[in-house]
Design an enzyme around this catalytic site. Structure first.
Site, PDB file in Angstrom:
ATOM      1  CE  LYS A 162      -3.358   2.245   5.202  1.00 23.81           C
ATOM      2  NZ  LYS A 162      -3.116   3.529   4.624  1.00 23.81           N
ATOM      3  CB  SER A 215      -5.527   2.287   0.829  1.00 27.71           C
ATOM      4  OG  SER A 215      -4.628   3.001   1.620  1.00 27.71           O
ATOM      5  CG  ASP A 227      -1.740   1.320   1.270  1.00 30.94           C
ATOM      6  OD1 ASP A 227      -2.529   1.547   0.338  1.00 30.94           O
ATOM      7  OD2 ASP A 227      -1.539   2.117   2.200  1.00 30.94           O
TER       8      ASP A 227
END
Ligand code: URA
Length: 433
Positions: free
Chosen positions: A187, A183, A161
């Site tokens: 995470k 994105s 990313d």
């Protein structure tokens, strides 16, 4: 599988297979796909989008591209929260102890701030002695012992990313819902959460300024969660004005403590309770959202949230003193009042301008690595809807000699006045499940 075929198929509007997406991410991580091909692919996605299956595959492939937190040694359902970023958003400081006190483990990884929105890690670091680096086992043990810990994100979290985002940033491909959603979610998933509550901000101070975009982003992230076996709830909230009254790191910690004491600003309190309630529900410590809200409010009113906050600070080496002025966090050397130039109703306060003003005073970073001054910032004395007399104090700048005139002008420019009474807008616009 070759990159040109993957780009061509997306350019022509086809659905990419799981194998193609995983091959692409492998090519991103290994640097085998050059920047120009990756940019072309991102632009093809920008125009032709991706469905939820493709977006989930991209999310999972990126999540696995670097360090993945193993939280299996923590008992209970691990629930995380994420905000798309807002001015004065210190909800994590309030929510984390409330949720932990309800028995839901919160093992949080957070980042430092860049630009006009502050980072949660910076806010914790403004507490003297607070350690944001922990050994993995120490982190796990703390969550098992007191149900909450926070550390700063590792450098190797979702490297795919990092590379893709940097390219999107310079090829006008940031504003793509599947690319943003994957994105953010990659995470969160790499951080090990089983459940996630998202606060998707909309309005002038937000990354997603228009409501339709915020709604689409929230829907995509909730659906990725479903596909990936994570429980996700998203609140869409107004960021056309700052959240709470304090903007700037230690000022925000003080406001978070006031909120945990039960006398924080109304908007911050109600948003924190709502986010915490969804986390408690997803963490199976309540059977309905109404029961979860009641649990969280009881924790807040009984002071158990504040006790948990103190326990987290102490466990990570931080020093606050609730009896002392400013809770022992100190104060910036200059306090400058910003006065109203006219009489009227405060119609709007542009959060972006306030965020920029705080950054000018030294509270935020222009670029990665910039040093910030934890004590500087802005304390707002009025918010939209208030009636104000000319000469009344609108805000107090907490400064250290830097950019005071420019910051004062930005605060004044952030305001739109009205001669008619102004209705206060709703903070929580909708919830997407
Ligand atoms: N925040 C992220 O983490 N990723 C995006 O693509 C946009 C905002």
């Amino acid at each position: 599988m070759n990159a040109i075929d993957i780009i061509r198929r997306k350019r022509d509007g086809y659905e990419l297979s799981r194998e193609e997406i995983f091959a692409l991410v492998e090519g991103i991580s290994s640097n085998q796909i050059p920047d120009y091909q990756l940019s072309a692919w991102a632009m093809a996605v920008y125009f032709n989008s991706m469905n939820i299956r493709e977006t989930t595959d991209l999310t999972m492939a990126m999540a696995a591209s670097g360090d993945v937190m193993d939280l299996s040694a923590i008992a209970g359902i691990k629930v995380d929260k994420h905000s798309t970023g807002g001015v004065g958003d210190k909800t994590t400081l309030v929510v984390m102890p409330l949720v932990a006190a309800a028995g839901v483990p919160v093992a949080k990884m957070s980042g430092r701030g860049l630009g006009h929105t502050g980072g949660t890690i910076d806010k914790f670091e403004s507490i003297p002695g607070f350690q944001v680096e922990r050994e993995h086992q120490q982190f796990i043990d703390q969550v098992n012992r007191i149900k909450a810990a926070i550390v700063s994100q590792t450098g190797n979290l979702v490297p795919a990313d990092k590379r893709l985002y940097a390219l999107r940033d310079v090829t006008a491909t940031i504003d793509s819902i599947p690319l943003i959603a994957s994105s953010i979610m990659s995470k969160k998933i790499a951080c090990g959460a089983q459940g996630i509550v998202l606060d998707v901000k909309t309005g002038e101070g937000a990354f997603m300024q228009d409501l339709t975009g915020a709604r689409n982003l929230a829907r995509a992230m909730v659906d990725i969660g479903k596909e990936a076996g994570r429980e996700v709830a998203a609140l869409i909230t107004d960021m056309s004005q700052p959240l709470g009254n304090a903007v700037g790191n230690s000022l925000e910690v003080i406001e978070a403590i006031d909120t945990l004491k039960g006398h924080g600003p109304e908007d911050l309190t109600s948003l924190s309770v709502e986010i915490a309630a969804y986390m408690v529900l997803i963490g199976r410590q309540a059977k309905s959202i109404e029961e979860a809200r009641k649990t969280v409010r009881d924790i807040l009113l009984s002071g158990r949230g504040l006790e948990k906050f103190q326990a987290i600070i102490e466990a990570q080496g931080g020093r606050i003193d609730l009896q002392e002025k400013h809770y022992g966090l100190g104060q910036a050397p200059q306090l400058i009042e910003v006065k109203a130039d006219q009489t009227g109703y405060l119609q709007k306060m542009n959060a972006l301008y306030i965020g920029r003003a705080a950054m000018l005073l030294g509270a935020g970073r222009e670029k990665i690595g910039d040093k910030i001054d934890y004590k500087v910032g802005i304390k707002l004395l009025h918010k939209p809807g208030d009636r104000i007399q000319k000469g009344e104090t609108l805000a107090v700048m907490h400064g250290a000699g830097k950019n005071l005139t420019e910051a004062e002008q930005l605060i004044k420019d952030s305001i739109q006045w009205s001669n008619e009474p102004v209705k206060k807008t709703d903070l929580i616009i909708e919830t997407i499940l």
